[in-house]
Design a protein around this motif. Structure first.
Motif, PDB file in Angstrom:
ATOM      1  N   PHE A 308       3.264 105.650  47.308  1.00 36.29           N
ATOM      2  CA  PHE A 308       4.715 105.541  47.200  1.00 36.29           C
ATOM      3  C   PHE A 308       5.190 104.190  47.719  1.00 36.29           C
ATOM      4  CE2 PHE A 308       8.875 105.981  49.297  1.00 36.29           C
ATOM      5  CZ  PHE A 308       9.661 106.408  48.242  1.00 36.29           C
ATOM      6  N   TRP A 309       4.710 103.817  48.927  1.00 38.24           N
ATOM      7  CA  TRP A 309       5.191 102.564  49.529  1.00 38.24           C
ATOM      8  C   TRP A 309       4.653 101.336  48.810  1.00 38.24           C
ATOM      9  CZ3 TRP A 309       9.536 102.384  51.641  1.00 38.24           C
ATOM     10  CH2 TRP A 309      10.029 103.472  52.357  1.00 38.24           C
ATOM     11  N   LYS A 310       3.451 101.488  48.259  1.00 38.95           N
ATOM     12  CA  LYS A 310       2.916 100.391  47.447  1.00 38.95           C
ATOM     13  C   LYS A 310       3.883 100.063  46.297  1.00 38.95           C
ATOM     14  CE  LYS A 310      -1.236  99.819  45.260  1.00 38.95           C
ATOM     15  NZ  LYS A 310      -2.554 100.214  44.737  1.00 38.95           N
ATOM     16  N   ALA A 311       4.277 101.093  45.594  1.00 38.97           N
ATOM     17  CA  ALA A 311       5.162 100.896  44.433  1.00 38.97           C
ATOM     18  C   ALA A 311       6.537 100.396  44.869  1.00 38.97           C
ATOM     19  CB  ALA A 311       5.279 102.205  43.657  1.00 38.97           C
ATOM     20  N   GLU A 312       7.076 100.988  45.955  1.00 38.55           N
ATOM     21  CA  GLU A 312       8.426 100.604  46.402  1.00 38.55           C
ATOM     22  C   GLU A 312       8.473  99.157  46.862  1.00 38.55           C
ATOM     23  OE1 GLU A 312      11.333 101.948  46.191  1.00 38.55           O
ATOM     24  OE2 GLU A 312      10.536 103.766  45.263  1.00 38.55           O
ATOM     25  N   ARG A 313       7.431  98.749  47.573  1.00 42.72           N
ATOM     26  CA  ARG A 313       7.448  97.389  48.100  1.00 42.72           C
ATOM     27  C   ARG A 313       7.343  96.352  46.983  1.00 42.72           C
ATOM     28  NH1 ARG A 313      10.221  96.364  50.889  1.00 42.72           N
ATOM     29  NH2 ARG A 313       9.187  94.474  51.569  1.00 42.72           N
ATOM     30  N   SER A 341      -7.438 100.102  60.331  1.00 44.18           N
ATOM     31  CA  SER A 341      -7.024 100.471  58.977  1.00 44.18           C
ATOM     32  C   SER A 341      -8.050 101.291  58.207  1.00 44.18           C
ATOM     33  CB  SER A 341      -6.698  99.187  58.210  1.00 44.18           C
ATOM     34  OG  SER A 341      -6.542  99.467  56.849  1.00 44.18           O
ATOM     35  N   LYS A 342      -7.553 102.307  57.476  1.00 44.35           N
ATOM     36  CA  LYS A 342      -8.416 103.099  56.604  1.00 44.35           C
ATOM     37  C   LYS A 342      -8.414 102.509  55.197  1.00 44.35           C
ATOM     38  CE  LYS A 342      -8.313 107.726  58.478  1.00 44.35           C
ATOM     39  NZ  LYS A 342      -7.914 109.099  58.218  1.00 44.35           N
ATOM     40  N   MET A 343      -7.258 101.983  54.793  1.00 49.08           N
ATOM     41  CA  MET A 343      -7.083 101.367  53.468  1.00 49.08           C
ATOM     42  C   MET A 343      -5.987 100.319  53.622  1.00 49.08           C
ATOM     43  SD  MET A 343      -6.694 104.106  50.415  1.00 49.08           S
ATOM     44  CE  MET A 343      -5.758 105.419  51.166  1.00 49.08           C
ATOM     45  N   THR A 344      -6.130  99.201  52.986  1.00 46.74           N
ATOM     46  CA  THR A 344      -5.060  98.196  52.995  1.00 46.74           C
ATOM     47  C   THR A 344      -4.995  97.533  51.631  1.00 46.74           C
ATOM     48  OG1 THR A 344      -5.288  97.725  55.366  1.00 46.74           O
ATOM     49  CG2 THR A 344      -4.235  96.039  54.051  1.00 46.74           C
ATOM     50  N   VAL A 345      -3.771  97.305  51.194  1.00 53.40           N
ATOM     51  CA  VAL A 345      -3.590  96.514  49.980  1.00 53.40           C
ATOM     52  C   VAL A 345      -2.602  95.395  50.324  1.00 53.40           C
ATOM     53  CG1 VAL A 345      -1.718  98.022  49.115  1.00 53.40           C
ATOM     54  CG2 VAL A 345      -3.025  96.632  47.506  1.00 53.40           C
ATOM     55  N   ASP A 346      -2.876  94.208  49.834  1.00 52.42           N
ATOM     56  CA  ASP A 346      -1.926  93.107  50.042  1.00 52.42           C
ATOM     57  C   ASP A 346      -1.094  92.917  48.786  1.00 52.42           C
ATOM     58  OD1 ASP A 346      -2.831  92.562  52.563  1.00 52.42           O
ATOM     59  OD2 ASP A 346      -4.126  90.893  51.965  1.00 52.42           O
ATOM     60  N   ILE A 347       0.166  92.571  48.982  1.00 54.55           N
ATOM     61  CA  ILE A 347       0.936  92.041  47.863  1.00 54.55           C
ATOM     62  C   ILE A 347       0.796  90.535  47.984  1.00 54.55           C
ATOM     63  CG2 ILE A 347       3.230  91.767  46.847  1.00 54.55           C
ATOM     64  CD1 ILE A 347       3.916  94.546  47.798  1.00 54.55           C
ATOM     65  N   ILE A 364       0.081  96.329  53.071  1.00 55.30           N
ATOM     66  CA  ILE A 364       0.464  97.743  53.191  1.00 55.30           C
ATOM     67  C   ILE A 364      -0.790  98.472  53.672  1.00 55.30           C
ATOM     68  CG2 ILE A 364       1.337  99.789  51.981  1.00 55.30           C
ATOM     69  CD1 ILE A 364       2.464  97.518  49.969  1.00 55.30           C
ATOM     70  N   ALA A 365      -0.725  98.979  54.908  1.00 53.64           N
ATOM     71  CA  ALA A 365      -1.938  99.527  55.525  1.00 53.64           C
ATOM     72  C   ALA A 365      -1.785 101.015  55.796  1.00 53.64           C
ATOM     73  CB  ALA A 365      -2.228  98.794  56.832  1.00 53.64           C
ATOM     74  N   HIS A 366      -2.875 101.733  55.582  1.00 51.71           N
ATOM     75  CA  HIS A 366      -2.972 103.134  55.995  1.00 51.71           C
ATOM     76  C   HIS A 366      -3.630 103.076  57.371  1.00 51.71           C
ATOM     77  CE1 HIS A 366      -4.165 107.184  56.386  1.00 51.71           C
ATOM     78  NE2 HIS A 366      -4.496 107.469  55.142  1.00 51.71           N
ATOM     79  N   ARG A 367      -2.821 103.235  58.432  1.00 53.24           N
ATOM     80  CA  ARG A 367      -3.352 103.062  59.793  1.00 53.24           C
ATOM     81  C   ARG A 367      -3.894 104.361  60.363  1.00 53.24           C
ATOM     82  NH1 ARG A 367      -0.219  97.937  62.253  1.00 53.24           N
ATOM     83  NH2 ARG A 367      -1.369  98.410  64.143  1.00 53.24           N
ATOM     84  N   GLY A 368      -3.912 105.411  59.545  1.00 49.48           N
ATOM     85  CA  GLY A 368      -4.402 106.707  60.023  1.00 49.48           C
ATOM     86  C   GLY A 368      -3.631 107.134  61.258  1.00 49.48           C
ATOM     87  N   GLU A 416       1.990 101.637  56.789  1.00 48.56           N
ATOM     88  CA  GLU A 416       2.767 100.496  57.289  1.00 48.56           C
ATOM     89  C   GLU A 416       2.906  99.381  56.257  1.00 48.56           C
ATOM     90  OE1 GLU A 416       2.106  97.789  61.117  1.00 48.56           O
ATOM     91  OE2 GLU A 416       0.890  97.232  59.392  1.00 48.56           O
ATOM     92  N   PRO A 417       4.090  99.221  55.677  1.00 53.85           N
ATOM     93  CA  PRO A 417       4.331  97.987  54.910  1.00 53.85           C
ATOM     94  C   PRO A 417       4.787  96.890  55.880  1.00 53.85           C
ATOM     95  CG  PRO A 417       5.717  99.829  54.151  1.00 53.85           C
ATOM     96  CD  PRO A 417       5.193 100.180  55.508  1.00 53.85           C
ATOM     97  N   ALA A 418       3.992  95.812  55.982  1.00 53.73           N
ATOM     98  CA  ALA A 418       4.280  94.738  56.944  1.00 53.73           C
ATOM     99  C   ALA A 418       4.388  93.416  56.209  1.00 53.73           C
ATOM    100  CB  ALA A 418       3.156  94.661  57.973  1.00 53.73           C
ATOM    101  N   SER A 419       5.578  92.831  56.260  1.00 53.49           N
ATOM    102  CA  SER A 419       5.717  91.561  55.541  1.00 53.49           C
ATOM    103  C   SER A 419       6.277  90.490  56.455  1.00 53.49           C
ATOM    104  CB  SER A 419       6.610  91.733  54.316  1.00 53.49           C
ATOM    105  OG  SER A 419       7.831  92.277  54.713  1.00 53.49           O
ATOM    106  N   GLY A 420       6.106  89.257  56.027  1.00 58.43           N
ATOM    107  CA  GLY A 420       6.607  88.141  56.811  1.00 58.43           C
ATOM    108  C   GLY A 420       7.962  87.708  56.264  1.00 58.43           C
ATOM    109  N   LEU A 421       8.977  87.709  57.154  1.00 60.79           N
ATOM    110  CA  LEU A 421      10.303  87.254  56.710  1.00 60.79           C
ATOM    111  C   LEU A 421      10.257  85.760  56.424  1.00 60.79           C
ATOM    112  CD1 LEU A 421      13.371  87.349  56.297  1.00 60.79           C
ATOM    113  CD2 LEU A 421      13.652  87.432  58.772  1.00 60.79           C
TER     114      LEU A 421
END
Ligand code: ATP
Length: 546
Positions: A308-313, A341-347, A364-368, A416-421
């Protein structure tokens, strides 16, 4: 953007037009730190506000068609140092570095051979003596290299400093194992080692050839002290990520607000990392801003929320006006995952300095349940969650009392979606930068109007004949609603050119005709086309377009 110099042009535009200045410039600057000027801060705040609005005030609708729960927070940059022990940063947030005692240069331990192969001048030159590589050693040729090119390019290489001794160790090796020629890296290590028996093989410095020191962890967290006593016990750290603030306040939020799992806690703020090599303008700096959201959910639902967060971000980045072709997902390989992290994808975004490749923009990380479990262990405080709704559901399903009890209390998982402003500022600048030989400025910044630092330039055509008075009146009215700039000086062409360079979507001009029929011209940045409309209609006209 195929132009290799485009990054230089953007950096220079940013300085010239008050977006971004090197920090402490009058003292020669400070590597990895930047100041945001009058326009840069407006651009940054516009992005910040949009993220906050989309994340906290008006978050996306959940997969079940209902609004999701989200709250905001703003936590201290300095927290109890135990935070970083629990989070794993104190032990693992470091790059192993090897320093050359001879020339003082340092290299990331895991990159030394790569740097030797790709960037070292002496290594490249020495390699010619072994091309094609057969494993055979031509001693006179090596001596010749050592006394000529080697002396110039690698003055601290053992082969150059003491060729007889160095080559005798190599001869020993070759004679001892006549059937096993050394590999190229082994050979290079021999050529970098003067006293093989005493030191073992040495790794040469890519810069001068001297033997590199042992790998030592280079800590990425900035340290300071809190309080009067400045010793180890009072050491504190500037946070390297905002996320821990959310975990530290998990219990407070559960206890004092009405959110229920699943819910998110969002934060925007400064983070600090003593990056080994800050580079590419504001892409990698030592002080930067992050926009991070921790989404707490049931472990069985984590995979669904990750998607869900992957798509939203990705949707949000496109909403900023970033072209689809310049954005992509990249899944982390297993050996690349952070400790939590269990899984992470970068945009990723296609930056001018990575093109045609892409570079990270958001992770966007799955931090378990890593962080909450760690803080629970280290603080001794219970950080699990009692899920009343789940309890009722399991009871209704007729599950046994033990099962209901065991399953309705759990430590939530986190997406966790984590981005740099500040990285987002760079992306919007790169994306907006458009060269156009047709206009006097030669370029314009094609920001979506929502993100443009200044929305309207308001000008009297000339600074006399009643025009400034009318223009100023219009300015005082419109600035109530939009960020406007009133500018009565210089030739009108120069004023338009400046507005193009800072990406102002509309400019209003009060001219001779305004005095007679109350109409003004509105110039569109992207097309340079001008509409003439009645002054009273200006607010409605702009509302439709801004
Ligand atoms: P990188 O691989 O680029 O070092 P990271 O994976 O360590 O980044 P995270 O810890 O996931 O980064 O941080 C989340 C986001 O914060 C990144 O996607 C990036 O946008 C931003 N960020 C991280 N480090 C920096 C930095 N030194 N300067 C600017 N922005 C940064």
């Amino acid at each position: 953007m195929p132009d290799a110099n485009v990054m230089e042009k953007i950096v220079s535009l940013c300085k010239r037009r008050a977006f971004i200045y090197p920090a402490s410039e009058i003292y020669g600057g400070i590597n990895g730190f930047w100041d945001y000027g009058p326009l840069g801060v407006l651009l940054k705040n516009n992005i910040r506000d949009d993220w906050w609005r989309n994340m906290v005030e008006c978050p996306p609708i959940g997969p079940d068609g209902h609004p999701i729960d989200m709250v905001g927070i703003d936590t201290a940059i300095i927290q109890n140092p135990k935070t970083w022990v629990a989070s794993g940063h104190a032990a693992t947030f470091a790059d192993p570095m090897r320093k050359c005692p001879a020339c003082g240069n340092s290299f990331r331990a895991d990159q030394v051979w790569d740097i030797l192969a790709k960037q070292s001048r002496w290594f490249d030159s020495l390699l010619q003596e072994f091309t094609p590589f057969t494993g055979r050693i031509d001693t006179p040729r090596l001596l010749h290299w050592a006394q000529g090119k080697g002396k110039r390019l690698a003055p601290n290489l053992a082969l150059v400093r003491n060729p007889q001794v160095t080559l005798s160790w190599l001869a020993d090796r070759v004679n001892s194992y006549p059937d096993q020629s050394p590999t190229l890296p082994q050979l290079v290590e021999y050529l970098a080692t003067e006293q093989y028996a005493a030191t073992g093989p040495q790794t040469p410095c890519p810069e001068c050839g001297g033997p590199l020191g042992e790998a030592r962890p280079f800590k990425l967290m900035f340290e300071s002290y809190a309080g009067l006593v400045q010793d180890e016990d009072h050491k504190v750290y500037l946070r390297p990520e905002t996320a821990q603030g959310q975990f530290l306040n998990f219990k407070n939020i559960i206890d004092t607000t009405r959110v229920k799992i699943p819910f998110g806690v969002a934060q925007i703020g400064k983070s600090f990392r003593n990056e080994v090599t800050p580079r590419n303008f504001i892409f990698r700096s030592r002080e930067f801003e992050q926009m991070e959201m921790e989404w707490f959910c049931h472990p069985d639902e984590a995979a669904k929320w990750y998607e869900f967060w992957k798509a939203e971000r990705m949707k949000w980045w496109r909403g900023l006006g970033v072209a689809e072709a310049n954005l992509k997902f990249r899944d982390h390989e297993k050996d690349e995952l952070s400790h939590y992290s269990k899984m992470t994808v970068d945009i990723e975004y296609k930056y001018p300095f990575t093109a045609p490749d892409f570079g990270e923009l958001e992770g966007i990380a799955h931090r378990g349940c890593f962080d909450l479990t760690q803080h629970q262990t280290h603080s001794g405080q219970k950080l699990d969650y009692f899920d009343q709704e789940l309890q009722l559901k399991l009871k209704a399903e007729g599950k046994s009392e033990e099962e209901v009890k065991a399953r309705s209390r759990y430590v939530p998982n986190v997406i966790e979606p984590a981005s740099g402003l500040t990285r987002a500022v760079l992306v919007l600048l790169c994306e907006a930068y458009t060269e156009d030989a047709q206009r006097p400025s030669g370029l314009f910044l094609k920001f979506k109007p929502k993100f443009a630092p200044i929305k309207l330039g308001i000008f009297p055509l000339v600074n006399k004949d009643g025009m400034p008075e009318m223009a100023e009146k219009l300015y005082l009215d419109l600035r109530q609603k939009w960020t406007c700039e009133y500018d009565p000086k210089q030739a009108i062409g120069k004023r338009y050119a400046r507005m193009d360079e800072i990406g102002t979507p509309f400019c209003i001009c009060i001219d001779g005709q305004t005095l007679t029929d109350q109409t003004v011209t509105i110039r569109h940045r992207d097309t340079m086309q001008q509409d003439r409309i009645v002054m009273d209609r200006v607010p409605a006209y702009l509302s439709e377009r801004l």
